[in-house]
Structure formats: C-alpha cells, structure tokens
Design a protein around this motif. Structure first.
Motif, short mmCIF file in Angstrom:
data_model
loop_
_atom_site.label_atom_id
_atom_site.label_comp_id
_atom_site.label_asym_id
_atom_site.label_seq_id
_atom_site.Cartn_x
_atom_site.Cartn_y
_atom_site.Cartn_z
N GLU A 148 -11.89 -13.29 -10.05
CA GLU A 148 -11.78 -14.74 -9.88
C GLU A 148 -12.82 -15.49 -10.71
OE1 GLU A 148 -12.05 -15.43 -5.72
OE2 GLU A 148 -10.15 -14.43 -5.27
N GLY A 205 -12.39 -8.25 -6.57
CA GLY A 205 -11.55 -9.45 -6.55
C GLY A 205 -12.36 -10.69 -6.88
N SER A 219 -4.92 -10.80 -7.23
CA SER A 219 -6.04 -11.43 -7.94
C SER A 219 -5.93 -11.21 -9.45
CB SER A 219 -7.38 -10.86 -7.45
OG SER A 219 -7.57 -11.14 -6.10
#
Length: 399
Positions: free
Chosen positions: A232, A228, A332
C-alpha cells in the motif's frame, strides 16, 4: 550502543516475548525442539517420564475395559479417557518426529523478527503476538481446570466404601494393575498422585500443540499484514527494486505457510477426528451425569466439552484466518498501480498476481479443509453420533 544495535536488541526481545509462552508449556514435557535449551540428558529423561506416566494410566485402564468392565455402558464411559490418552501420545510422537522441521520454522521466524526495521511493522507483529499468547492462556486455563478437577477433586469427593472388611477408595481412572489393588492404601495414594501427574502431562502436550499452531499462524498473519502495508505504501513508487522485495517476501511467506501445513497435516487430522469422537462421548457422559443427578461430575464434563470444542475451533478458525490473510494480500497486490510499470516489470507483476490468486488452504490429512465451515460440519457430525449412542444406551442408564 548504536541505534542499529538497539533495534536488533529490541527485535530479539520481541521474538523472545513471542516464543516465551509456548516454550514454557512445551519444555516440561520435552516437546520444545531446541536441544540447546535443555541441560544435558534432561530432555530424554522428560520424554521417557512423560510416556511412562501416561502408559501407567492407559495400559491398566485398557485391561480393565476389555477384561473387568461388567457391561457395554461401563465400557463406553471408560473409552473417553483412554481415547484421549492415545490421542495425546499420537500428538506427542508426531511433534517429536517433526521436531527438526519445527525448529527450522522457528529459525525463519526469528530471522523475520531480526529483519524488522520499521517501528510500525514491529508494533503490528507484537499485536499479533499478544493475541496468540491470550488464546494460548485461555487454552491452558480450560484444559487444566477440567483435568485437575476430574483427576483430583472427583475421586476425593467420593467417600470410601467397605467390601469384605477392606476399605476401598475411588479413582478417576479405574484399572487392572494385576499385581496389586489400587483402591487400597497405601497403593491408592501413589496411584492417585501418578494419575494427577499423568493428567497434567497429557494436557500440557495438548496445550503445547495448540499453542505452537496458534503462534505459527499468527506470526505468518502478522507478516502478511506487514507485506500488505508495504504494498500500500509503494502504490505510487512501485519500481523494480521494490517489486523484487515484495516478490521475495511473498515467496518466503508462502514457503513458511506450506511448511506449516506439512507439519500440522497429520497432527490436525488426528486432532479433528479424535476430538470429534471425544465430543460425542463427553456429551454422552454429561447427559448420563444429569440423569444420575451427579452434578459434580457434570460441572467438570461441561468444561471438558468446552475444551474439546475449543480445540477443534482453534484449528478451523486459525486455518480460516490464514486463508483470508493470503486472499487479502492478493487483493492488495491487485489494487496497486502495477499497470504503470514498464512492459517487462508489468509482466512480472502479472505472474505474481497469478500466484496470489491461488487459494491457500490448510488441510487436515489432505482431506478436511481447516475453516469455519468445517467446524460447523464437525459439530453437526458429533451431535448426530451422540444422538445414536444415547438412543442405544439411555434405557440401561435410567435403569
């Protein structure tokens, strides 16, 4: 030593730290699946010894329940220890049977550790490892504080009594040993010692199964968080190479999670059903102890009741954690700038999004979803059965 070699050494130390607690618990009873960690023939000796000390309690106790127990109340009071022993043997056999699959998962986890390059990723994985170790320590403390107290202090706290000029001693687990009376010395001393050893073996098995489940789930959770974070960071530079890496990591995580579900499918079902019945029985024993003003036994039973509930809670709570982590991973991916990619790459991301939107659930026997909601239902079910059992037998206990 080069920087790359230092990183590899640090990562290997991280994996050793992650496996250390579970390894130390499972090795003494022969449950640790890595054959090379045992001296020659030692594992077979430990397995045979663990089975024999458990059967030494189980078989005589079963004979006593069906042949010597004077009434239904005594039979119910002895069913709990016997059921717990059968539950432990069932888990023991299941883990031994699936040893190769467990070892394969461990190799994949070791590979995950070796491939860590970012210090932040390593820090995240170590944080999850510490949480797993703390929960395992708590489980160990709960099990052994209840088991050793019941097997040792409860029988020793009771004074000997005389029948026909023969001094008899009380055992935690009465049994019909056919060839000798275990209540007379010196047989009593040997039987008590074997009961204590068998109790330690059974609770080590339970702690080992609980510990390896926590370890596996927390490792997968840490890798989901790492992935995740990668997504990002790649929001503004998501290209085909980065997309391929994300998809590969995601498929590996799903594969490992599915394998975890396969390993613990039957184990968790046995654990949930067995502990649901045990919670009902231990609650019954606790009320009986309070009615009879036997507070030493009551104290021990409170800890035992907490232990059984904790066992159910661990399965349901960590099953819930894994489901939530995969949902977060899907969000995400959805929140990244995938729509800025070229047409073919965007279509690939849409396929990935479709995969991440599939809910992942760990189940017990493919019947019960491991979640907090299931935990609440199981506790309610145990309370209902306890109420029925108490209403059926409370008059005979008070008498």
């Amino acid at each position: 030593m080069s920087e790359e070699a230092k990183k590899i050494l640090k990562n290997e130390e991280g994996y050793s730290y992650a496996e250390q607690m579970t390894r130390c618990i499972m090795l003494p009873v022969g449950l640790w699946p890595v054959e090379s960690d045992y001296p020659r023939f030692l594992r077979r000796f430990l397995i045979v010894g663990s089975v024999l000390v458990t059967l030494f309690m189980m078989i005589p106790l079963s004979i006593f329940i069906y042949v010597n127990a004077p009434n239904i109340t005594v039979k119910i009071q002895l069913m709990g220890p016997n059921l717990f022993a059968m539950l432990c043997m069932s888990k023991y056999a299941n883990v031994l049977w699936k040893g190769r699959r467990i070892e394969t998962c461990m190799r994949r986890m070791a590979e995950d550790w070796r491939n860590v390059k970012d210090p932040l990723e390593r820090s995240m994985m170590l944080d999850y490892t510490r949480r797993a170790r703390n929960m395992t320590k708590f489980c160990l403390a709960l099990y052994f504080s209840s088991s050793m107290c019941y097997s040792t202090f409860v029988p020793l706290s009771k004074s000997p009594y005389v029948v026909d000029n023969v001094t008899l001693h009380t055992l935690a687990y009465p049994g019909n040993y056919i060839f000798f009376d275990p209540r007379t010395r010196p047989a009593y001393d040997y039987v008590l010692a074997l009961h204590c050893l068998g109790s330690a073996v059974r609770h080590t098995i339970s702690c080992g199964v609980c510990g390896i489940f926590i370890w596996f789930v927390m490792h997968i959770s840490s890798r989901v968080d790492v992935l995740g974070t990668t997504i990002e960071r790649a929001v503004d530079r998501l290209d085909n190479r980065m997309l391929k890496r994300i998809v590969d990591d995601q498929l590996q995580l799903y594969g490992l999670a599915i394998e975890l579900g396969g390993i613990f499918n039957e184990l968790s079902f046995v654990e949930l059903v067995g502990n649901t019945i045990l919670v009902c029985l231990v609650g019954y024993y606790l009320m009986s102890a309070f009615v009879q003003h036997n507070y030493t036994v009551a104290y021990n039973l409170i800890i035992t009741l907490l232990t059984m509930n904790y066992n159910i809670f661990v399965l349901c709570y960590y099953g819930q954690i894994l489901s939530d982590k995969f949902e977060e991973l899907g969000r995400s991916m959805y929140m990244s700038n995938w729509y800025k990619l070229s047409g073919s790459s965007a279509r690939s991301v849409v396929l990935v999004l479709g995969w991440t939107n599939r809910p992942f659930r760990l189940t017990a026997g493919k019947l019960i979803t491991l979640s907090i909601e299931s935990f609440a239902k199981i506790v309610k079910t145990s309370a209902a059965y306890f109420n029925v059992l108490w209403n059926m037998t409370s008059n005979s206990i008070r008498a």
